[in-house]
Write a protein that holds these residues in place. Sequence first.
Motif, short mmCIF file in Angstrom:
data_model
loop_
_atom_site.label_atom_id
_atom_site.label_comp_id
_atom_site.label_asym_id
_atom_site.label_seq_id
_atom_site.Cartn_x
_atom_site.Cartn_y
_atom_site.Cartn_z
N THR A 18 0.80 -1.18 -0.02
CA THR A 18 0.04 0.04 0.11
C THR A 18 0.94 1.25 0.05
OG1 THR A 18 -1.59 -1.11 1.14
CG2 THR A 18 -1.90 1.25 1.34
N LEU A 19 2.02 1.26 0.69
CA LEU A 19 2.92 2.37 0.80
C LEU A 19 3.31 2.76 -0.48
CD1 LEU A 19 4.36 2.04 4.28
CD2 LEU A 19 2.33 3.14 3.79
N TYR A 20 3.91 1.66 -1.15
CA TYR A 20 4.62 1.69 -2.59
C TYR A 20 3.55 2.15 -3.53
CZ TYR A 20 8.09 -1.48 -0.57
OH TYR A 20 8.98 -2.16 0.37
N PHE A 21 2.32 1.79 -3.26
CA PHE A 21 1.31 2.15 -4.40
C PHE A 21 0.96 3.85 -3.89
CE2 PHE A 21 -3.28 3.26 -4.54
CZ PHE A 21 -3.58 3.24 -5.80
N LEU A 22 0.91 4.25 -2.61
CA LEU A 22 0.54 5.63 -2.52
C LEU A 22 1.91 6.62 -3.06
CD1 LEU A 22 -0.85 5.16 1.16
CD2 LEU A 22 -2.27 5.57 -1.11
N GLU A 23 2.99 5.79 -2.98
CA GLU A 23 4.10 6.75 -3.55
C GLU A 23 4.11 6.81 -5.15
OE1 GLU A 23 7.67 4.52 -2.26
OE2 GLU A 23 7.60 5.29 -0.20
N GLY A 24 3.55 5.77 -5.69
CA GLY A 24 3.56 5.72 -7.09
C GLY A 24 2.33 6.73 -7.78
N ILE A 25 1.35 7.14 -7.06
CA ILE A 25 0.19 8.10 -7.47
C ILE A 25 0.31 9.46 -6.95
CG2 ILE A 25 -1.51 6.02 -7.50
CD1 ILE A 25 -2.69 7.32 -5.02
N ARG A 26 1.55 9.58 -6.63
CA ARG A 26 1.76 11.28 -6.01
C ARG A 26 1.73 12.10 -7.36
NH1 ARG A 26 6.96 10.70 -2.00
NH2 ARG A 26 5.79 9.56 -0.31
N ALA A 27 1.84 11.66 -8.55
CA ALA A 27 1.91 12.71 -9.76
C ALA A 27 0.26 12.86 -10.18
CB ALA A 27 2.62 11.99 -10.90
N PHE A 28 -0.77 12.18 -9.61
CA PHE A 28 -2.03 12.39 -9.84
C PHE A 28 -2.52 13.66 -9.52
CE2 PHE A 28 -4.53 8.31 -10.79
CZ PHE A 28 -3.38 7.72 -11.11
N ALA A 29 -3.19 14.10 -10.45
CA ALA A 29 -4.12 15.39 -10.19
C ALA A 29 -5.74 15.06 -9.73
CB ALA A 29 -3.76 16.32 -11.14
N PRO A 30 -5.98 14.59 -8.69
CA PRO A 30 -7.36 14.07 -8.50
C PRO A 30 -8.24 15.30 -8.33
CG PRO A 30 -6.17 13.95 -6.47
CD PRO A 30 -5.01 14.47 -7.66
N VAL A 31 -9.63 14.99 -8.82
CA VAL A 31 -10.83 15.86 -8.80
C VAL A 31 -11.69 15.23 -8.30
CG1 VAL A 31 -12.18 17.56 -9.68
CG2 VAL A 31 -9.78 17.73 -10.56
N PHE A 32 -12.90 15.56 -7.34
CA PHE A 32 -13.68 14.54 -6.83
C PHE A 32 -15.12 15.14 -7.26
CE2 PHE A 32 -10.07 14.81 -4.29
CZ PHE A 32 -9.43 13.62 -4.31
N LEU A 33 -16.05 14.12 -7.60
CA LEU A 33 -17.33 14.38 -7.82
C LEU A 33 -18.25 13.41 -7.00
CD1 LEU A 33 -17.27 14.53 -11.66
CD2 LEU A 33 -16.64 16.58 -10.26
N ASP A 34 -19.47 13.80 -6.61
CA ASP A 34 -20.49 12.76 -6.24
C ASP A 34 -21.66 13.00 -6.39
OD1 ASP A 34 -21.94 13.77 -3.77
OD2 ASP A 34 -19.81 14.63 -3.45
N THR A 35 -22.45 12.00 -6.37
CA THR A 35 -24.15 12.01 -6.55
C THR A 35 -24.84 10.95 -5.71
OG1 THR A 35 -25.65 12.21 -8.47
CG2 THR A 35 -24.07 10.28 -8.42
N GLU A 36 -26.07 11.02 -5.86
CA GLU A 36 -27.01 9.88 -5.12
C GLU A 36 -27.46 9.09 -6.12
OE1 GLU A 36 -29.76 12.18 -2.40
OE2 GLU A 36 -27.81 11.93 -0.80
N VAL A 37 -27.64 7.88 -5.77
CA VAL A 37 -28.30 6.88 -6.85
C VAL A 37 -29.44 6.36 -6.05
CG1 VAL A 37 -27.93 4.82 -8.31
CG2 VAL A 37 -25.86 6.61 -7.75
#
Length: 281
Positions: A18-37
């Motif tokens: 998990t720690l190696y994975f989190l290091e690998g996604i540091r370059a991500f530029a995340p944006v968050f959306l949500d809705t109700e279904v």
Amino acid sequence: MSSRYTAAARPARERLHTLYFLEGIRAFAPVFLDTEVDMAHVRAHRAQERQEGRRYSVVTYVLHTAARVLDTHPHANAAMHGRFRPRVAEYTSVNGKLTLDATVSGRRVVLSAVLPSLERAGLEEIQRQVDHYRDGVPDEMPEFAGVRTLHKLPRWLGRRAFRHTVGPLSARAERLGTFSVTSLGHRPVDGFHSVGGTTITLGLGRITDRPVVREGIVTVAPVMRLSLSFDHRVIDGAEAADVLAEVKAGLEGFGPTPDGTTDDGAERTDAAEDLVGSEER
């Protein structure tokens, strides 16, 4: 009054992947959306299938629906690659990454499994794969042999091995998937956002009865909070919003087609709105 604490310890080996994975996604530029279904149609379909001896989890419906949506959005079923000359590559299949609450060497950790070519898979096939990973023993399953090896390596070598394994674009779809689905709906969690290492990550909250307005009338329906995070380097908000809206529409219209096959965009039925009960993940 002095505070008390135990001696600081290094992260458990069972969590190194998990720690190696989190290091690998540091370059991500995340944006968050949500809705109700409104999950009335899914609930009705599950109840019908259960009467015939088939049990489908909510996660399976989301994997099934999202894969078909992303098959029509190749720009979102894609990934950024290249450090000095970054480019966006579109995948030719839709592979879903599913996160799992698992135990490895006696420690509770999160693992992930990739389900390939979901754009062509039916509910039964998807559920079979979900059950395989949920019911298996990670300490024994060959699919998690690489994770167990990472835990045994010195950290400098494990970090390098992880990058080498998931870094090449040709291997990323197979090992990280082309989209991710993660659920905390088995707990009293209404919604959450996660970055799963793919351009699109869907997060599932619990399903609970809530008041909704239908044709000007307030009624009660089973509602699920659905979040979507996207990598802004790969797509923009308008397309991400389209993906979220189409997944929502697919789940809200889920049902049988006239020829008896399962479709994720069929019209609603009145019976679906009357079904209530506990949800299983």
